[in-house]
Design a protein around this motif. Structure first.
Motif, PDB file in Angstrom:
ATOM      1  N   LEU A   1      -4.429  29.166  33.523  1.00  0.00           N
ATOM      2  CA  LEU A   1      -4.920  30.406  34.112  1.00  0.00           C
ATOM      3  C   LEU A   1      -4.743  30.321  35.617  1.00  0.00           C
ATOM      4  CD1 LEU A   1      -8.232  31.037  32.135  1.00  0.00           C
ATOM      5  CD2 LEU A   1      -6.234  32.540  32.167  1.00  0.00           C
ATOM      6  N   CYS A   2      -4.165  31.367  36.205  1.00  0.00           N
ATOM      7  CA  CYS A   2      -3.872  31.367  37.634  1.00  0.00           C
ATOM      8  C   CYS A   2      -4.416  32.636  38.272  1.00  0.00           C
ATOM      9  CB  CYS A   2      -2.367  31.261  37.849  1.00  0.00           C
ATOM     10  SG  CYS A   2      -1.873  31.312  39.587  1.00  0.00           S
ATOM     11  N   VAL A   3      -5.442  32.487  39.099  1.00  0.00           N
ATOM     12  CA  VAL A   3      -5.984  33.618  39.857  1.00  0.00           C
ATOM     13  C   VAL A   3      -5.100  33.879  41.065  1.00  0.00           C
ATOM     14  CG1 VAL A   3      -7.866  34.319  41.402  1.00  0.00           C
ATOM     15  CG2 VAL A   3      -8.382  33.399  39.141  1.00  0.00           C
ATOM     16  N   THR A   4      -4.752  35.131  41.299  1.00  0.00           N
ATOM     17  CA  THR A   4      -3.943  35.501  42.450  1.00  0.00           C
ATOM     18  C   THR A   4      -4.348  36.897  42.918  1.00  0.00           C
ATOM     19  OG1 THR A   4      -1.694  35.944  43.254  1.00  0.00           O
ATOM     20  CG2 THR A   4      -2.103  36.360  40.929  1.00  0.00           C
ATOM     21  N   HIS A   5      -4.159  37.171  44.203  1.00  0.00           N
ATOM     22  CA  HIS A   5      -4.408  38.507  44.729  1.00  0.00           C
ATOM     23  C   HIS A   5      -3.117  39.319  44.785  1.00  0.00           C
ATOM     24  CE1 HIS A   5      -2.937  36.329  48.238  1.00  0.00           C
ATOM     25  NE2 HIS A   5      -2.539  37.496  48.709  1.00  0.00           N
TER      26      HIS A   5
ATOM     27  N   LEU B   1      -6.149  32.312  24.908  1.00  0.00           N
ATOM     28  CA  LEU B   1      -5.034  31.786  25.693  1.00  0.00           C
ATOM     29  C   LEU B   1      -4.337  30.689  24.902  1.00  0.00           C
ATOM     30  CD1 LEU B   1      -3.614  31.490  28.535  1.00  0.00           C
ATOM     31  CD2 LEU B   1      -5.354  29.777  29.049  1.00  0.00           C
ATOM     32  N   GLY B   2      -3.023  30.803  24.774  1.00  0.00           N
ATOM     33  CA  GLY B   2      -2.236  29.769  24.110  1.00  0.00           C
ATOM     34  C   GLY B   2      -1.627  28.826  25.125  1.00  0.00           C
ATOM     35  N   LYS B   3      -0.568  28.136  24.728  1.00  0.00           N
ATOM     36  CA  LYS B   3       0.131  27.234  25.643  1.00  0.00           C
ATOM     37  C   LYS B   3       1.061  28.096  26.492  1.00  0.00           C
ATOM     38  CE  LYS B   3       0.750  23.104  24.144  1.00  0.00           C
ATOM     39  NZ  LYS B   3       1.268  21.886  23.460  1.00  0.00           N
ATOM     40  N   GLU B   4       0.475  28.766  27.457  1.00  0.00           N
ATOM     41  CA  GLU B   4       1.173  29.762  28.271  1.00  0.00           C
ATOM     42  C   GLU B   4       0.503  29.836  29.637  1.00  0.00           C
ATOM     43  OE1 GLU B   4       0.382  33.795  26.806  1.00  0.00           O
ATOM     44  OE2 GLU B   4      -1.397  33.025  25.800  1.00  0.00           O
ATOM     45  N   ILE B   5       1.181  30.494  30.564  1.00  0.00           N
ATOM     46  CA  ILE B   5       0.589  30.794  31.868  1.00  0.00           C
ATOM     47  C   ILE B   5       0.113  32.243  31.840  1.00  0.00           C
ATOM     48  CG2 ILE B   5       0.968  30.967  34.351  1.00  0.00           C
ATOM     49  CD1 ILE B   5       3.278  28.984  34.031  1.00  0.00           C
ATOM     50  N   VAL B   6      -1.144  32.452  32.165  1.00  0.00           N
ATOM     51  CA  VAL B   6      -1.698  33.803  32.254  1.00  0.00           C
ATOM     52  C   VAL B   6      -2.286  33.958  33.649  1.00  0.00           C
ATOM     53  CG1 VAL B   6      -3.470  35.390  31.431  1.00  0.00           C
ATOM     54  CG2 VAL B   6      -2.165  34.023  29.793  1.00  0.00           C
ATOM     55  N   THR B   7      -1.892  35.023  34.340  1.00  0.00           N
ATOM     56  CA  THR B   7      -2.422  35.273  35.672  1.00  0.00           C
ATOM     57  C   THR B   7      -3.607  36.226  35.599  1.00  0.00           C
ATOM     58  OG1 THR B   7      -0.679  36.953  35.942  1.00  0.00           O
ATOM     59  CG2 THR B   7      -0.302  34.790  36.933  1.00  0.00           C
ATOM     60  N   ILE B   8      -4.462  36.150  36.614  1.00  0.00           N
ATOM     61  CA  ILE B   8      -5.649  36.997  36.697  1.00  0.00           C
ATOM     62  C   ILE B   8      -5.654  37.665  38.055  1.00  0.00           C
ATOM     63  CG2 ILE B   8      -8.166  37.078  36.611  1.00  0.00           C
ATOM     64  CD1 ILE B   8      -8.098  34.431  35.077  1.00  0.00           C
ATOM     65  N   ILE B   9      -5.747  38.986  38.077  1.00  0.00           N
ATOM     66  CA  ILE B   9      -5.841  39.709  39.338  1.00  0.00           C
ATOM     67  C   ILE B   9      -7.052  40.638  39.295  1.00  0.00           C
ATOM     68  CG2 ILE B   9      -3.351  39.630  39.759  1.00  0.00           C
ATOM     69  CD1 ILE B   9      -3.258  42.609  39.003  1.00  0.00           C
ATOM     70  N   GLY B  10      -7.472  41.081  40.471  1.00  0.00           N
ATOM     71  CA  GLY B  10      -8.601  41.994  40.579  1.00  0.00           C
ATOM     72  C   GLY B  10      -9.091  42.020  42.006  1.00  0.00           C
ATOM     73  N   PRO B  11      -9.905  43.001  42.348  1.00  0.00           N
ATOM     74  CA  PRO B  11     -10.432  43.101  43.720  1.00  0.00           C
ATOM     75  C   PRO B  11     -11.295  41.895  44.078  1.00  0.00           C
ATOM     76  CG  PRO B  11     -10.799  45.128  42.478  1.00  0.00           C
ATOM     77  CD  PRO B  11     -10.368  44.100  41.492  1.00  0.00           C
ATOM     78  N   SER B  12     -11.491  41.681  45.365  1.00  0.00           N
ATOM     79  CA  SER B  12     -12.389  40.619  45.827  1.00  0.00           C
ATOM     80  C   SER B  12     -13.796  40.876  45.300  1.00  0.00           C
ATOM     81  CB  SER B  12     -12.416  40.568  47.356  1.00  0.00           C
ATOM     82  OG  SER B  12     -11.138  40.257  47.870  1.00  0.00           O
ATOM     83  N   GLY B  13     -14.456  39.813  44.881  1.00  0.00           N
ATOM     84  CA  GLY B  13     -15.825  39.943  44.401  1.00  0.00           C
ATOM     85  C   GLY B  13     -15.957  40.378  42.962  1.00  0.00           C
ATOM     86  N   SER B  14     -14.841  40.418  42.214  1.00  0.00           N
ATOM     87  CA  SER B  14     -14.908  40.867  40.820  1.00  0.00           C
ATOM     88  C   SER B  14     -15.152  39.724  39.838  1.00  0.00           C
ATOM     89  CB  SER B  14     -13.622  41.619  40.442  1.00  0.00           C
ATOM     90  OG  SER B  14     -12.477  40.805  40.637  1.00  0.00           O
ATOM     91  N   GLY B  15     -15.306  38.484  40.348  1.00  0.00           N
ATOM     92  CA  GLY B  15     -15.665  37.376  39.478  1.00  0.00           C
ATOM     93  C   GLY B  15     -14.524  36.508  39.008  1.00  0.00           C
TER      94      GLY B  15
END
Length: 237
Positions: A188-192, A32-46
């Motif tokens: 890093l931004c987790v979102t559903h 990850l650099g100087k950037e925004i990266v989002t993270i998606i995935g099903p519930s319970g995937s860590g």
């Protein structure tokens, strides 16, 4: 694409509960650099487990975490985590909440930095209020202000906009992006929400399975593509 600053290599996370061992994540690697990266995935995937490990709350069972060439650690780096429910203490005013991380770290906050952040997030008139006197959107902006005032080396958002109604979440994302452009940091931004993922970033990590693994590192994917991949993962589960 900016130069990578955060390196996550072969990360695995295991929990022991009632003599049972559960693996939340297995062999996850990305940079990850100087950037925004989002993270998606099903519930319970860590997804949240990943953020909590990067924040130093959970210890990894395997793998290496490095930021700017040294092991990632709250003792070495300023790491800001904005949780879903904002993490505000009900007995502290907005002013006290915003200054808390700096006070704990015995750091001096620049008055110019503070004023710009408070003005951008429209919090100047709310400094003497308590969380119970604020709307959800206002609480969320306080949490963001607290994070940015830390001048973090790494910013982590865990479903930070999900508790808000559609209009408030949209406005909060806009304010967040305006502030981030002024103070860019690896984020890093987790979102559903695939729509939110593509609104916040051009790059999205897809995590899925049990234990969770990194299935894809998308650049420029549309929300419909991400939606279809999530739907497929839900069908597999």
């Amino acid at each position: 694409m900016s130069e990578p600053l955060l390196h996550v290599s072969d990360l695995s996370i295991r929990y022991s509960k009632r003599r049972e061992v559960t693996t939340a994540l297995r062999d996850v690697s990305f940079s990850l650099g100087k950037e925004i990266v989002t993270i998606i995935g099903p519930s319970g995937s860590g997804k949240s487990s990943l953020l909590h490990t990067l924040a130093g709350i959970i210890r990894p069972s395997k793998g290496t975490l490095q930021l700017s060439g040294v092991p990632l650690s709250p003792r070495t780096h300023q790491i800001a985590l904005v949780p879903q429910q904002y993490g505000l203490f009900p007995w502290k005013t907005v002013r006290e909440s915003i200054h808390l991380p700096a006070a704990l770290g015995k750091r001096i906050v620049s008055s110019d930095l503070q004023e710009e952040i408070l003005t951008t997030l429209s919090l100047t008139d709310l400094l003497d209020r308590y969380p119970s006197e604020l709307s959800g959107g206002q609480c969320q902006r306080v949490a963001l202000a607290r994070a940015f005032i830390m001048k973090p080396d790494l910013l982590l958002l865990d479903e930070a906009f999900s508790a808000l109604d559609v209009a408030t979440a949209s406005r909060s994302r806009q304010l967040f992006l305006e502030l981030w452009q002024r103070y860019p940091t690896p984020t890093l931004c987790v979102t559903h929400s695939p729509v939110e993922a593509t609104t916040l970033s051009e790059r999205t990590l897809l995590i899925g399975g049990k234990p969770g693994t990194l299935l894809a590192d998308h650049r420029g994917a549309t929300s419909s593509i991400l939606e279809e991949e999530l739907r497929h993962l839900d069908e597999v589960i």
